[in-house]
Design an enzyme around this catalytic site. Sequence first.
Site, PDB file in Angstrom:
ATOM      1  N   GLU A 168      -0.545  -0.375 -13.989  1.00  0.00           N
ATOM      2  CA  GLU A 168       0.730  -1.099 -14.054  1.00  0.00           C
ATOM      3  C   GLU A 168       1.664  -0.403 -15.048  1.00  0.00           C
ATOM      4  O   GLU A 168       1.221   0.089 -16.084  1.00  0.00           O
ATOM      5  CB  GLU A 168       0.467  -2.532 -14.521  1.00  0.00           C
ATOM      6  CG  GLU A 168       1.714  -3.378 -14.707  1.00  0.00           C
ATOM      7  CD  GLU A 168       1.404  -4.760 -15.283  1.00  0.00           C
ATOM      8  OE1 GLU A 168       2.219  -5.677 -15.080  1.00  0.00           O
ATOM      9  OE2 GLU A 168       0.350  -4.921 -15.950  1.00  0.00           O
ATOM     10  N   LYS A 196       6.075  -7.750  -8.476  1.00  0.00           N
ATOM     11  CA  LYS A 196       5.090  -8.655  -9.070  1.00  0.00           C
ATOM     12  C   LYS A 196       5.511 -10.112  -8.917  1.00  0.00           C
ATOM     13  O   LYS A 196       6.586 -10.507  -9.341  1.00  0.00           O
ATOM     14  CB  LYS A 196       4.923  -8.299 -10.546  1.00  0.00           C
ATOM     15  CG  LYS A 196       3.790  -9.022 -11.262  1.00  0.00           C
ATOM     16  CD  LYS A 196       3.701  -8.501 -12.697  1.00  0.00           C
ATOM     17  CE  LYS A 196       2.559  -9.096 -13.473  1.00  0.00           C
ATOM     18  NZ  LYS A 196       2.519  -8.576 -14.867  1.00  0.00           N
ATOM     19  N   CYS A 226      -1.673  -7.048 -12.006  1.00  0.00           N
ATOM     20  CA  CYS A 226      -2.122  -7.646 -13.258  1.00  0.00           C
ATOM     21  C   CYS A 226      -2.254  -9.175 -13.221  1.00  0.00           C
ATOM     22  O   CYS A 226      -3.230  -9.700 -12.695  1.00  0.00           O
ATOM     23  CB  CYS A 226      -1.204  -7.190 -14.388  1.00  0.00           C
ATOM     24  SG  CYS A 226      -2.001  -7.251 -16.026  1.00  0.00           S
TER      25      CYS A 226
END
Length: 258
Positions: free
Chosen positions: A44, A110, A144
């Site tokens: 990431e 995300k 994540c």
Amino acid sequence: MDKLLKVALVQTALVWEDPRANRLELEKKLGGLASDVDLIVLPEMFTTGFTMNPQHIGKEEGPKTLDWMKTMARQKNAAITGSLVYFDNAVYTNRLFFVEPDGTTSVYDKRHTFTLAGEDKVYHAGNERLLVRYKGFRICPLICYDLRFPVWARNTEDYDVLLYVANWPEPRINAWDALLKARSIENMAYCIGVNRIGADDSGHQYPGHSVVLDGLGQEMVFSTTEEVVTVTLSKKHIKEVRDKLKFLNDRDSFILEE
């Protein structure tokens, strides 16, 4: 004939808020890759570390890095994926690109921005999941904090590979290990987690723990050092697991709403 996918996990330290330095360092690391690698996975925010100061990064750096990814994909004849700070439509995003050797590019923003660090106040969250079809495999890439939300990752489209790129810190690494295993078992899919290593300028330590788990949650590779590790995935394995254990047939039906 079995379809195979050779994946390279790049577990690396990152230079804080310096895209050019990170691109150069990653280029060195990718230089030694075997010619038969099909997919390269970076962490990431691989050009900056997990910064909450995107204004420190030139807005031109996102497109520069995307161009770099296309160059690397072409040179290595392998797809490459990872997320970065990206400025688009007047907002900053934590955006993952999946770039194929021919330049075909898929995008995922995300969904679950990390409220504990204030990511939700800085980066615009996405609302669409991505499914990439590549070399006979269906791949679902996430980022994540998405790992903590199993509904978002639920295997409703029969993907073969669930993939997470991360900056996951040392104090909560037990959750990373446990949740990756849970996601592989409950979705009967390969689960790949690529975390960074080292320290960032915010004082966080990252222990790696990059891993690949098979469709039964069995560990295939695991690393705690700065290195590039490779593993080969088998489409036949997924079919055999799902034919023998038809657990996905009993999954709950649901519709995600905003």
